[in-house]
Design an enzyme around this catalytic site. Sequence first.
Site, short mmCIF file in Angstrom:
data_model
loop_
_atom_site.label_atom_id
_atom_site.label_comp_id
_atom_site.label_asym_id
_atom_site.label_seq_id
_atom_site.Cartn_x
_atom_site.Cartn_y
_atom_site.Cartn_z
N GLU A 58 109.78 9.62 -53.96
CA GLU A 58 109.90 9.19 -52.24
C GLU A 58 110.19 10.08 -51.68
O GLU A 58 109.94 10.93 -51.13
CB GLU A 58 110.29 7.65 -51.75
N HIS B 220 111.76 4.12 -50.07
CA HIS B 220 111.66 4.66 -49.43
C HIS B 220 113.21 4.06 -48.47
O HIS B 220 113.50 5.59 -48.28
CB HIS B 220 110.87 3.60 -48.45
N GLU C 33 101.71 12.34 -50.07
CA GLU C 33 101.05 11.54 -50.65
C GLU C 33 100.37 12.19 -51.61
O GLU C 33 100.68 11.70 -52.59
CB GLU C 33 100.13 10.28 -50.17
#
Length: 595
Positions: free
Chosen positions: A424, A488, A392
Amino acid sequence: MRRPHIRRVAIAVAVTSAATLPGPAFASAPDGPARVATAAASPVAAARAAAFAHASATGVTHGDTLEAKDVMTDPDGKQHVRFVRTHQGLPVLGGDMVVHLGRRGEYLGVTRAADHVVRPSTVEARLTPEQAERKAEAAAKGDAGTAHLVVDARDGAADLAYQVIVTDSGTTEAGASSTVVVDARTGEIRSNTPNSDEFISPSLAAALREHGESATPQTGTAAGAATGLSGLTGIAAAGHYPATATGSGSSLFAGKVALTTTRTARTSYVLKDPTRWNTETRDAKGQELESFARGKAFTDGDNKWGTGTTAARTTAAVDAQYGITQTLDFYKKAFGRKGIKNNSAGARGMVHFGNKVGNAFWDSLCGCMLYGDGDGDLFKKPLVVLDVTGHELTHGVVDATAALEPTRVDNDGNQYGEPGALNESLADIFGSNVEFSANNPKNPPNYLVGEKLGLAQKFLRRLDHPSLDRLEETIDYWSPAAYDTEVHAGSGVSSHAFYLLAEGSGRKTINGVAYDSPTYDGSPVTGIGRTKATAVFYRALTRYMVSTTDFHDARMATLKAATDLYGASSAEYKAVDRAWAAVNVTVANTPAAHR
């Protein structure tokens, strides 16, 4: 209204080849601090002048203004100035670029997001700001702020639009904010993008429910010597406060760890690290806060934090602070990067975010990490695992550099498109590197992501063979379908290329984890090592990627980075080319718009 898929192109123009750079232990040049025009007037002025002098390559035109976002300086004196653009005083979405200069300030080339001159077809809005705000509220189901005119150049055109920040959005998890772009002529919703990057996507949550599965993480024990941080300043003499102090924390996932804290009185400490630019973790107190200032500081009387269980509110804070400082340490040790924005500012985190929130976020509006405690259903414990934090916070690094964005977001909040998938992927790549850097025996480093979440498949994603992730249906190889794949799932393309570049194809066991990485056509790939592979991807991100970079652009960016670091005829350069070919990203299948 759902925005049609936006196909966006990054154009890279190179005039000369860069010389090979000398590299330290991580085979990459340390970055100087992020600098804008006031701190580095000469390179910014030179780059701005070069951009206008080479307008046919850079795409700047009359009415454009370039504002420096950062300056990266190489050991050999070359500089890379990242600009955001305004046109007739209006911010240009998708108008960012990086101008590359030689050590004497000469123009070497440009990497730009927009593949055309940014000139909107009209400068007159049919909607009023108030009408745009109401449309943004309806789209994001929240409270609209003030609408501001912008030029939206993300979809191959340049259209007048309003940009609106909507808080308490019903289209984001836990009522986070969203940025809505409304066409100023038609009122169409051009995009509705959350301002936070969620670790757990809506599609993954749906897949877990469909499989009847919940995450049951195995937490570590609090026993043992403190690990993770060394060489810290001891407690200062009594009476001299605030002072740097060395404490210890009993975490959920990382065992007992050392923590650098701030001593404010003889028996009073704050969970703030003065040796890392006052990096701090606070308590959101179960509220959905996007303001770090409203969080409650963690204080303690004996500088011993947490109990290793969720019974103590400070335990999750130990994991968060440990993960945040380890992430900062990785970026500084590997690349000389001073903080998430490379501006010698501390990172911030808030635990106990919201009520029963089963997620963790990088929130660009807050500029901080937000950790939920788990929803009690799919996720039983706080998502404060080390690689989650590394993942993150890397979104924060991407925000500060290339600012990669999804091409669209659906009505359920799922994001799509290659730039978002690359974002991602980079978060997974550097998140795994944070584990290797920390080298914590309670959290052994590997190329798995989310392996401590307690999922039935033993990991969330993996870099060596992405399609073994059945929950998100992550892909191993590129195809045109990747243009509109959930981010993702799509991340597997570049994550797989990175693993192949680092470790090679075939079977391998590292730290007790067995890997068996395939290739698109069965051809073997020999790796160059994780250190060099990571250096190539980091340099590509910070010098040669922009907001619209897709997988073929990323291939070119990493080849340029390998040229800079090792030379165009080097084994490393050839390995980069082979790694991308092994995931079916090649010159031959490059979309026509790139040629």
